[in-house]
Design a protein around this motif. Sequence first.
Motif, PDB file in Angstrom:
ATOM      1  N   ILE A 149       3.336  31.072 -54.500  1.00 48.87           N
ATOM      2  CA  ILE A 149       2.891  32.141 -55.400  1.00 48.87           C
ATOM      3  C   ILE A 149       3.660  33.445 -55.205  1.00 48.87           C
ATOM      4  N   CYS A 322      -9.282  37.211 -54.357  1.00 43.91           N
ATOM      5  CA  CYS A 322      -7.923  36.902 -53.878  1.00 43.91           C
ATOM      6  C   CYS A 322      -6.898  37.872 -54.447  1.00 43.91           C
ATOM      7  N   ARG A 324      -3.618  37.252 -54.053  1.00 43.11           N
ATOM      8  CA  ARG A 324      -2.407  36.449 -54.236  1.00 43.11           C
ATOM      9  C   ARG A 324      -1.300  36.864 -53.269  1.00 43.11           C
ATOM     10  N   SER A 326      -0.450  35.057 -50.545  1.00 42.79           N
ATOM     11  CA  SER A 326       0.156  33.802 -50.078  1.00 42.79           C
ATOM     12  C   SER A 326      -0.023  33.518 -48.590  1.00 42.79           C
ATOM     13  N   ALA A 327      -0.757  34.355 -47.878  1.00 40.17           N
ATOM     14  CA  ALA A 327      -0.947  34.099 -46.441  1.00 40.17           C
ATOM     15  C   ALA A 327      -1.550  32.720 -46.193  1.00 40.17           C
ATOM     16  N   CYS A 328      -2.483  32.314 -47.067  1.00 47.21           N
ATOM     17  CA  CYS A 328      -3.151  31.030 -46.842  1.00 47.21           C
ATOM     18  C   CYS A 328      -2.191  29.863 -47.021  1.00 47.21           C
ATOM     19  N   PRO A 384      -6.505  38.391 -46.167  1.00 41.08           N
ATOM     20  CA  PRO A 384      -6.819  39.810 -46.039  1.00 41.08           C
ATOM     21  C   PRO A 384      -8.126  40.223 -46.710  1.00 41.08           C
ATOM     22  N   ILE A 387     -11.675  35.534 -47.365  1.00 45.20           N
ATOM     23  CA  ILE A 387     -12.232  34.439 -48.168  1.00 45.20           C
ATOM     24  C   ILE A 387     -12.330  33.188 -47.301  1.00 45.20           C
ATOM     25  N   ILE A 389     -11.677  30.022 -47.454  1.00 47.82           N
ATOM     26  CA  ILE A 389     -10.909  29.144 -48.340  1.00 47.82           C
ATOM     27  C   ILE A 389     -11.278  27.662 -48.164  1.00 47.82           C
TER      28      ILE A 389
HETATM   29  S1  SF4 Z   1      -4.775  34.589 -48.103  1.00 51.24           S
HETATM   30 FE1  SF4 Z   1      -6.547  35.248 -49.285  1.00 51.24          FE
HETATM   31  S2  SF4 Z   1      -5.776  36.845 -50.639  1.00 51.24           S
HETATM   32 FE2  SF4 Z   1      -3.994  35.799 -49.828  1.00 51.24          FE
HETATM   33  S3  SF4 Z   1      -3.506  34.255 -51.385  1.00 51.24           S
HETATM   34 FE3  SF4 Z   1      -4.832  33.253 -49.878  1.00 51.24          FE
HETATM   35  S4  SF4 Z   1      -6.917  33.553 -50.647  1.00 51.24           S
HETATM   36 FE4  SF4 Z   1      -5.595  34.944 -51.778  1.00 51.24          FE
END
Ligand code: SF4
Lengths: 733, 167
Positions: A149, A322, A324, A326-328, A384, A387, A389
């Motif tokens: 992303i 979120c 976006r 991309s850490a996850c 951050p 969430i 996930i």
């Molecule tokens: S780490 Fe959290 S904020 Fe970042 S893309 Fe994933 S869900 Fe979204």
Amino acid sequence: MSKAREAKAAKIRQLMETEGDAVGTSTRGFNEGRYESVQSLDDYEGLKSEARAIKEDAIERLPELIDQLRETVESNGGTLYIADDAADANRYVREVCEDKEAERVVKSKSMTSEEIEVNEDLEAADIDVVETDLGEWVLQVADESPSHIVAPAIHKSRDAIADLFNETFEPDEPLETAEELTMFAREQLGDLIEGADVGMTGANFITADTGTMALVTSEGNARKTAVVPDTHVAVAGVEKVIPTVEDLRPFVELIGKSGTGQDITSYISLLTPPVESPTVDFDAPDTPLSETETDRDFHLVLIDNGRFDMREDDQLRETLYCIRCSACSNVCANFQHVGGHAFGGETYSGGIGTGWEAGVEGLDSAAEFNDLCTGCSRCTTACPVEIDIPWINTVVRDRVNRGEVSELDWLVEGLTPDEEPGGVSLQKRFFGNFETAAKVGSFFAPVSNWAAGLGVSRDLMERFLGIDARRELPEFQRETLKDWFESRTSRVDDPVRTAVLYPDVYTNHVQVERGKAAVRALEALGVDVVVPDVRSSGRAPLSQGMIATAEDHAHDVYAGLAEHIDDGRDIVVIEPSDLAMFQSEYEKFLPEKSFERISEASYEVMEYVFGLLDNGADADALSAGAGEEIAYHSHCQQRTLGLEGHTEAVLSDLGYDVATSDVECCGMAGSFGYKSEYYELSVDVGSELRGQFQTDENRDRTVVASGTSCLEQLDSLLSRPTQHPIQLVAPRR
Amino acid sequence: MSTGTVATFEDSLERLEVGWTHASPDGLADVLEEHCPEPAVGVELPYDGVDLPDWVNTDPTPADLRGANAGVTAAGLGIADYGSVVVQGTPDGIEPVSLFGDLHIAVLRRSDIVPGMPEAFDWLGEEFRTGHSSAIIATGPSATADMGALVKGAHGPKDVHVVILDE
Ligand code: SF4
């Protein structure tokens, strides 16, 4: 292997070979950058909570904020349009472009515009669309889809891009270095931007108070896109609205650090369009900017496309928080090995991708890659906006299960002791009800082990359950831990504490030795131990997306332990993924008080030993290390809970020489590595751990690991025996 | 602004490989002489008694922008923790002038350096509600890693130089 499983395995295998290396190098780099970069923050956790609170509040008050935003945008001289879905948004954008008689639209990267596929729509209307983000442009030239992303072309190596450019553009001198490729792209795109009629951007955030949008970029293409042409169209999901300019601050501090590991990206554009900057009209190259007529036009298109429904959905709502970053994706071991082309749907990929796909595209798209989340929980601390996930992935898995009704359902229902409706696959049912299999397995052991190991049954297991024949099966023990415990008497005369040793399925039926070791170690430290008959934690069904069954387990487990807790007993848990259930997922299943009680009373076994020693228990009662060299692998959920250090500390204090793996994942994650469609991926992920444990320095070290699945993976990857750390430190007898 | 904040700002610029120079209002011309290649475009500075030298073109055309080696603009704020400068969009073209050249020279008053993002956003909130309609928080040069290695100057400047005006 069934056809569908074979096809999935083949696709994964192919992506591991072609894109895995490029994706792996970059995502790991981003992830390490994150670790370093968040250290520079005084109060990282506080900042995350602040960010989350802002999003929670904004989504809660969304309709009101949108009304406010409409007023500010209009009083600034722009237009706000709320689009119901992709078609509606595309129609609006197309009409704006047609009004301007636009021939070319330049675009700065935006996932929302990918979601609605606006490029295709505009091109069908004979309007040229040019992606100006370098990565996006590479994909546009190559006619490929994004695989990440934030860094869409992450799967392409420099060589591949050079080949692509040299073949497509046939430059006088073949392009080679990253510098040459970048400058070539800059020039090509520079020309295209100069002659553009409309600039299109996304928006990372939009503040309701002033109508200011924030664009997070590093290249500067968004700035050019927004400022050169006189018409600016911004498309963004409705969830991007936040109350005030000041609210941008935590996100500005977190987004770059969380994503690519930069302290901050080069440019944070804060634009309140129509902006005051003069347009730069390259059709009149000799007219000074000061004499250019600047009559800017601005359209903000906020897209619903399922988001208002997500807002009403108690489980999917969090997805809207979120940002976006991309850490996850970057922290995810499976993503690191296959990238977004396997770990993604129509638009979104990676950890939170499932939530987005389920919300905006529907369950079918989400289902395709939902299984790749092993629930390891490493992303929850990376996110951050805090969430959960894996929980969203589990919920989607549950919904997918419920959506698939097969013809054999009448056969399955009634055979399996779970709470699930028809539709849950045989494979999922088997792993979800592993407790039952284990009971039967122990009862018939060793015959069951022998039978299960026969070629013909392995064949059937693979065919009907999708259990990979290459994976060694657990060996059930005839005498369970509970049987053994009941046949003996406690040896602690004057106990300092009383503890319940929680008999997880594996410890009770398979890894009985580690259970016995735990009993011996605790007793040696003066703890009176009981091993009651309690149901399995529900981790197994939860991993399969069988939430109702998992919840049922949670109630039974709490009922089985409540009296012990009331009686002041500690709950000692060997299996970290079960402890994680007690301390996190149970919050979703139990009344608040019950959750607090069980979560506060429970400890990981080595954490507990650490506590006992810290409170004065005599370490001499345990087996000393005398310099023995140990290679230790912690467990993903154990790390998320912050419990890795306790094991290390106990081992070091007892005189062991410990080398801990810093590989984030063993690749196994419970049932995942057994499933034939994922077996090879699990081995590929595990190869990093194997690599670390086979260096010259580590090759001869004794291997210990905390989690069952990690132990199994290590067992099959290494030719050395493995054990739980408690087996090392327990008195030999 | 306290010396500590200025020193932190300088450290951050160092980390970003962004050059900086201190200048008195009278000495600005000399500093630009040294650091700013020609042809240069610029936007008049909003500071009393501080003018850009004549050789900086302050009424550029699109062709001048395209041909410029450097762009000189004011910056409204410096953010010490990050080494960022805040470039505000103005009708006379700060945004394009700071964006098109290979080098951006940002001229900043020492007193406009703040410690961190909290102060910066307090200031920005005020600005957006009462004055400017846009601002860029710019940190180092434009950059991309999309082509397989980090390259500076993807679409915007390849280099940044900050001139700190000591009043
Ligand atoms: S780490 Fe959290 S904020 Fe970042 S893309 Fe994933 S869900 Fe979204």
